[in-house]
Design a protein around this motif. Structure first.
Motif, mmCIF file in Angstrom:
data_model
loop_
_atom_site.group_PDB
_atom_site.id
_atom_site.type_symbol
_atom_site.label_atom_id
_atom_site.label_comp_id
_atom_site.label_asym_id
_atom_site.label_seq_id
_atom_site.Cartn_x
_atom_site.Cartn_y
_atom_site.Cartn_z
ATOM 1 N N GLY A 13 0.817 -1.211 0.000
ATOM 2 C CA GLY A 13 0.000 0.000 0.000
ATOM 3 C C GLY A 13 0.847 1.255 0.000
ATOM 4 O O GLY A 13 0.579 2.211 -0.739
ATOM 5 N N SER A 14 1.890 1.260 0.803
ATOM 6 C CA SER A 14 2.782 2.418 0.866
ATOM 7 C C SER A 14 3.516 2.630 -0.448
ATOM 8 O O SER A 14 3.641 3.760 -0.928
ATOM 9 C CB SER A 14 3.788 2.251 1.999
ATOM 10 N N ALA A 15 3.997 1.545 -1.064
ATOM 11 C CA ALA A 15 4.684 1.652 -2.354
ATOM 12 C C ALA A 15 3.730 2.161 -3.431
ATOM 13 O O ALA A 15 4.083 3.032 -4.228
ATOM 14 C CB ALA A 15 5.277 0.304 -2.764
ATOM 15 N N THR A 16 2.507 1.642 -3.430
ATOM 16 C CA THR A 16 1.513 2.103 -4.396
ATOM 17 C C THR A 16 1.241 3.588 -4.222
ATOM 18 O O THR A 16 1.198 4.342 -5.201
ATOM 19 C CB THR A 16 0.204 1.297 -4.241
ATOM 20 N N ALA A 17 1.076 4.017 -2.995
ATOM 21 C CA ALA A 17 0.830 5.429 -2.715
ATOM 22 C C ALA A 17 1.994 6.295 -3.188
ATOM 23 O O ALA A 17 1.785 7.378 -3.756
ATOM 24 C CB ALA A 17 0.582 5.635 -1.229
ATOM 25 N N MET A 18 3.216 5.829 -2.990
ATOM 26 C CA MET A 18 4.383 6.596 -3.418
ATOM 27 C C MET A 18 4.449 6.708 -4.937
ATOM 28 O O MET A 18 4.761 7.773 -5.482
ATOM 29 C CB MET A 18 5.664 5.967 -2.872
ATOM 30 N N GLY A 50 10.814 -7.450 -5.276
ATOM 31 C CA GLY A 50 10.591 -6.357 -4.331
ATOM 32 C C GLY A 50 11.728 -5.351 -4.360
ATOM 33 O O GLY A 50 11.509 -4.142 -4.247
ATOM 34 N N LEU A 51 12.956 -5.841 -4.538
ATOM 35 C CA LEU A 51 14.096 -4.935 -4.656
ATOM 36 C C LEU A 51 13.977 -4.072 -5.908
ATOM 37 O O LEU A 51 14.368 -2.903 -5.907
ATOM 38 C CB LEU A 51 15.410 -5.718 -4.666
ATOM 39 N N LEU A 57 11.507 3.226 -6.730
ATOM 40 C CA LEU A 57 11.121 4.288 -5.790
ATOM 41 C C LEU A 57 12.330 5.050 -5.247
ATOM 42 O O LEU A 57 12.179 5.998 -4.478
ATOM 43 C CB LEU A 57 10.334 3.695 -4.612
ATOM 44 N N GLY A 58 13.525 4.628 -5.612
ATOM 45 C CA GLY A 58 14.731 5.275 -5.122
ATOM 46 C C GLY A 58 15.070 4.910 -3.683
ATOM 47 O O GLY A 58 15.763 5.660 -2.999
ATOM 48 N N LEU A 59 14.585 3.746 -3.222
ATOM 49 C CA LEU A 59 14.766 3.347 -1.824
ATOM 50 C C LEU A 59 15.643 2.109 -1.640
ATOM 51 O O LEU A 59 15.961 1.740 -0.509
ATOM 52 C CB LEU A 59 13.406 3.080 -1.177
ATOM 53 N N ARG A 60 16.052 1.467 -2.720
ATOM 54 C CA ARG A 60 16.781 0.198 -2.615
ATOM 55 C C ARG A 60 18.088 0.354 -1.833
ATOM 56 O O ARG A 60 18.356 -0.411 -0.899
ATOM 57 C CB ARG A 60 17.071 -0.351 -4.004
ATOM 58 N N ASP A 61 18.905 1.322 -2.199
ATOM 59 C CA ASP A 61 20.203 1.486 -1.534
ATOM 60 C C ASP A 61 20.033 1.825 -0.059
ATOM 61 O O ASP A 61 20.797 1.353 0.785
ATOM 62 C CB ASP A 61 21.028 2.561 -2.229
ATOM 63 N N ARG A 62 19.028 2.620 0.251
ATOM 64 C CA ARG A 62 18.784 2.979 1.663
ATOM 65 C C ARG A 62 18.430 1.734 2.478
ATOM 66 O O ARG A 62 18.911 1.553 3.591
ATOM 67 C CB ARG A 62 17.673 4.013 1.735
ATOM 68 N N LEU A 63 17.567 0.877 1.922
ATOM 69 C CA LEU A 63 17.200 -0.348 2.629
ATOM 70 C C LEU A 63 18.415 -1.256 2.794
ATOM 71 O O LEU A 63 18.687 -1.753 3.886
ATOM 72 C CB LEU A 63 16.097 -1.097 1.881
ATOM 73 N N LEU A 64 19.161 -1.441 1.722
ATOM 74 C CA LEU A 64 20.284 -2.376 1.772
ATOM 75 C C LEU A 64 21.436 -1.876 2.640
ATOM 76 O O LEU A 64 22.258 -2.680 3.102
ATOM 77 C CB LEU A 64 20.781 -2.668 0.353
ATOM 78 N N SER A 65 21.501 -0.585 2.894
ATOM 79 C CA SER A 65 22.580 -0.068 3.740
ATOM 80 C C SER A 65 22.485 -0.578 5.173
ATOM 81 O O SER A 65 23.466 -0.589 5.895
ATOM 82 C CB SER A 65 22.566 1.460 3.731
ATOM 83 N N ASP A 66 21.297 -1.030 5.589
ATOM 84 C CA ASP A 66 21.113 -1.549 6.946
ATOM 85 C C ASP A 66 20.551 -2.971 6.925
ATOM 86 O O ASP A 66 19.931 -3.411 7.867
ATOM 87 C CB ASP A 66 20.173 -0.621 7.728
ATOM 88 N N ALA A 67 20.800 -3.673 5.820
ATOM 89 C CA ALA A 67 20.224 -5.006 5.638
ATOM 90 C C ALA A 67 21.163 -6.091 6.151
ATOM 91 O O ALA A 67 22.360 -5.880 6.348
ATOM 92 C CB ALA A 67 19.929 -5.246 4.161
#
Length: 72
Positions: A13-18, A50-51, A57-67
């Motif tokens: 839902g959040s990804a769709t909204a973005m 999902g990645l 959305l420009g969020l992949r690197d941010r997520l992976l930085s703390d993965a």
């Protein structure tokens, strides 16, 4: 401006909204949870597709930085 109502504030839902907001839509998200839960979503498993969405959305690197990658 087109308007969208997104039902569910989870990952999809959040990804769709973005995506809609980035395309110029006025978006409102409706969530059934009455208040935030500090433990809801404490773990997020993201598959390859999902990645790709997070990359769009420009969020992949941010997520992976703390993965913590799971190799198997």
């Amino acid at each position: 401006m087109p308007r969208a109502l997104v039902i569910g504030g989870g990952v999809a839902g959040s990804a769709t909204a973005m995506f809609l907001a980035a395309d110029g839509w006025d978006v409102e998200i409706f969530e059934s949870a009455a208040k935030p839960d500090d433990y809801a979503g404490a773990f997020l498993n993201v598959a390859t597709n999902g990645l790709a969405v997070l990359e769009a959305l420009g969020l992949r690197d941010r997520l992976l930085s703390d993965a913590h990658p799971l190799r198997t």
